[in-house]
Design an enzyme around this catalytic site. Sequence first.
Site, mmCIF file in Angstrom:
data_model
loop_
_atom_site.group_PDB
_atom_site.id
_atom_site.type_symbol
_atom_site.label_atom_id
_atom_site.label_comp_id
_atom_site.label_asym_id
_atom_site.label_seq_id
_atom_site.Cartn_x
_atom_site.Cartn_y
_atom_site.Cartn_z
ATOM 1 N N ASP A 166 0.860 -1.188 0.000
ATOM 2 C CA ASP A 166 0.000 0.000 0.000
ATOM 3 C C ASP A 166 0.892 1.233 0.000
ATOM 4 O O ASP A 166 2.128 1.128 -0.021
ATOM 5 C CB ASP A 166 -0.965 -0.020 1.207
ATOM 6 C CG ASP A 166 -2.299 0.636 0.839
ATOM 7 O OD1 ASP A 166 -2.292 1.808 0.449
ATOM 8 O OD2 ASP A 166 -3.339 -0.049 0.929
ATOM 9 N N HIS B 258 -2.575 3.309 -4.573
ATOM 10 C CA HIS B 258 -2.057 2.716 -3.322
ATOM 11 C C HIS B 258 -0.625 2.213 -3.511
ATOM 12 O O HIS B 258 -0.262 1.153 -3.012
ATOM 13 C CB HIS B 258 -2.963 1.571 -2.852
ATOM 14 C CG HIS B 258 -4.278 2.029 -2.293
ATOM 15 N ND1 HIS B 258 -4.450 2.438 -0.985
ATOM 16 C CD2 HIS B 258 -5.499 2.173 -2.873
ATOM 17 C CE1 HIS B 258 -5.710 2.792 -0.778
ATOM 18 N NE2 HIS B 258 -6.367 2.649 -1.913
ATOM 19 N N GLU C 288 -9.445 2.879 -5.606
ATOM 20 C CA GLU C 288 -9.070 4.221 -5.167
ATOM 21 C C GLU C 288 -7.797 4.740 -5.850
ATOM 22 O O GLU C 288 -6.825 5.052 -5.192
ATOM 23 C CB GLU C 288 -8.879 4.226 -3.639
ATOM 24 C CG GLU C 288 -10.126 3.811 -2.889
ATOM 25 C CD GLU C 288 -9.933 3.738 -1.384
ATOM 26 O OE1 GLU C 288 -10.873 4.080 -0.656
ATOM 27 O OE2 GLU C 288 -8.845 3.330 -0.916
HETATM 28 C C1 TNX Z 1 -11.165 1.587 2.242
HETATM 29 S S1 TNX Z 1 -11.540 -1.297 0.833
HETATM 30 C C2 TNX Z 1 -10.049 1.030 1.632
HETATM 31 C C3 TNX Z 1 -8.845 0.763 2.427
HETATM 32 C C4 TNX Z 1 -8.927 1.403 3.788
HETATM 33 C C5 TNX Z 1 -10.293 1.146 4.396
HETATM 34 C C6 TNX Z 1 -10.452 1.669 5.809
HETATM 35 C C7 TNX Z 1 -10.627 -0.543 -0.068
HETATM 36 C C8 TNX Z 1 -10.530 -1.150 -1.369
HETATM 37 N N1 TNX Z 1 -10.035 0.592 0.327
HETATM 38 O O1 TNX Z 1 -7.705 1.190 1.725
HETATM 39 O O2 TNX Z 1 -7.930 0.846 4.580
HETATM 40 O O3 TNX Z 1 -11.282 1.723 3.585
HETATM 41 O O4 TNX Z 1 -11.635 1.198 6.397
#
Ligand code: TNX
Length: 516
Positions: free
Chosen positions: A176, A247, A314
């Site tokens: 990440d 990420h 994301e």
């Molecule tokens: C969303 S689930 C994210 C994570 C974070 C999390 C915290 C996802 C694909 N992305 O990167 O750690 O929320 O709850």
Amino acid sequence: MTTAGLVPLPVTAGLPGGHGCVLEQDTTLWAAPGTEHVAHWLRSVLGAVYALPLPPGPAGRGVRLLLDDALAPEAYRLRAGADTGVEITGGSPAGVFWGAQTLRQLLGPDAFRRAPVHPGRAAEVPAVRIEDAPRFRWRGLLLDVARHFMPKDGVLRIVDLMATHKLNVLHLHLTDDQGWRIQIHRHPRLTEAGAWRPRTKLGHRASPLWDERPHGGFYTQDDLREIVAYAAARHVSVVPEIDLPGHSQAAIAAYPELGNTDVVDTAALGVWDTWGISPNVLAPTERVLRFYEEVLEEVLEIFPSPFVHLGGDECPKEQWRASAVAQARIRELGVGDEDGLQAWFMGHFARWLAARGRRMTGWDEILDGGRPLPPGVVVSSWRGYEGGLAAARAGHDVVVCPEQHVYLDHRQAPGDDEPVPLGFVRTVEDVHAFDPAPGELAAYPERILGAQANLWTEVVEDGRRADYQLFPRLAAFAEVVWSADRPDFPARLAAHLPRLAAFGVEHRPAAGPHPW
Ligand code: TNX
């Protein structure tokens, strides 16, 4: 009560009456070919706590591990009684192993210790007849070892706890923005530089619980092979995740040429010291594709899992919008826009994995932009159920893990006295009421591989806090994915908590949070 407080609840469990079966010094253990590892597991667990040698013996008495291919692969039948001894029959070695987990629960909380506290106390199995089989084939837990590293022993312990609850997929989130945790021989700086971050800033949620400390750690390839083998012996498969193209700041910090060098001075970047989503994403170039193919070649050698998760979540597109290189790429590939570029990026690796006999799994953002996914791609539906439904409609398999229901980093009670008062409130009862296939999704049972609980670790800095966030909610989750019907959960959970406590799990107490 007919179920001896079993969690997850078997399909049918009856106490036929009569005497149970006492396992004694001379009780023998017979294992059908292919189930020797279950015999080994039983000897190591029961040997430690009851000093039982369980020597090999004849097929006709004592404890017997049998196979019957008329049963479904993960199904098992368990019979115990004074006359019958203990007989576990599985549709495959996995079924026998799940039956052995039920046997351990039937013995009582002490069976979860590692040494005798009452030497000489008999190991007594009540008279039971159990028929059992799982509801879903993917019964997963995601462990985010990137935000906070979990040392190897902690991961092995989690595998044991998964097996206890008949969970069978460990999704390891290995990379990440805030850390890269898997050694890659060809690109050693990924861990030499990418596994270590400076003091984390408080970030977007000011709370004394956000760690503010330097942090790091990584698994060597042999560590990961050991985790894979340990898990395999417990019928848990390990799905690695290498998150891209977002990420990825830890990787860019290690190898600045992976980033969008025409818009940022990537040589000045470190491993990200802030929570949330970094804007620093991979450049959409051939060179980056080759780099990640080299990474994945090593990943495939370590992890035999048919599924390899490549994130896809994301990914902020600002840098691609600003980058002349990325824009030229969009024109050259004819993919329209930045979403198209991401689809091209993920599609490349989906095909690359498929050519090697593996299936790419991605977060539901891989559906954004509406372009078709290559065949065989699996979608992890985390932003509610919508992504799962869209994937199922398009003929893709789905792992259901909506953040509203099964994100175990979120708080488990309202009020400020939870150690980490973050996110949606999800009580153990809420998790037990989680429906993996509501509404229209229920129309696609063949597309739903199963469900997964996710433990993200921005606020879970060590194993103690992981225990607290996971338990008892993971027990409730395990029952959802194993048992189609699950009455009387509160009573069975009350019987189950002493097992967890004997194991050494610092679960959230039923009466309220710990004072920390
Ligand atoms: C969303 S689930 C994210 C994570 C974070 C999390 C915290 C996802 C694909 N992305 O990167 O750690 O929320 O709850």
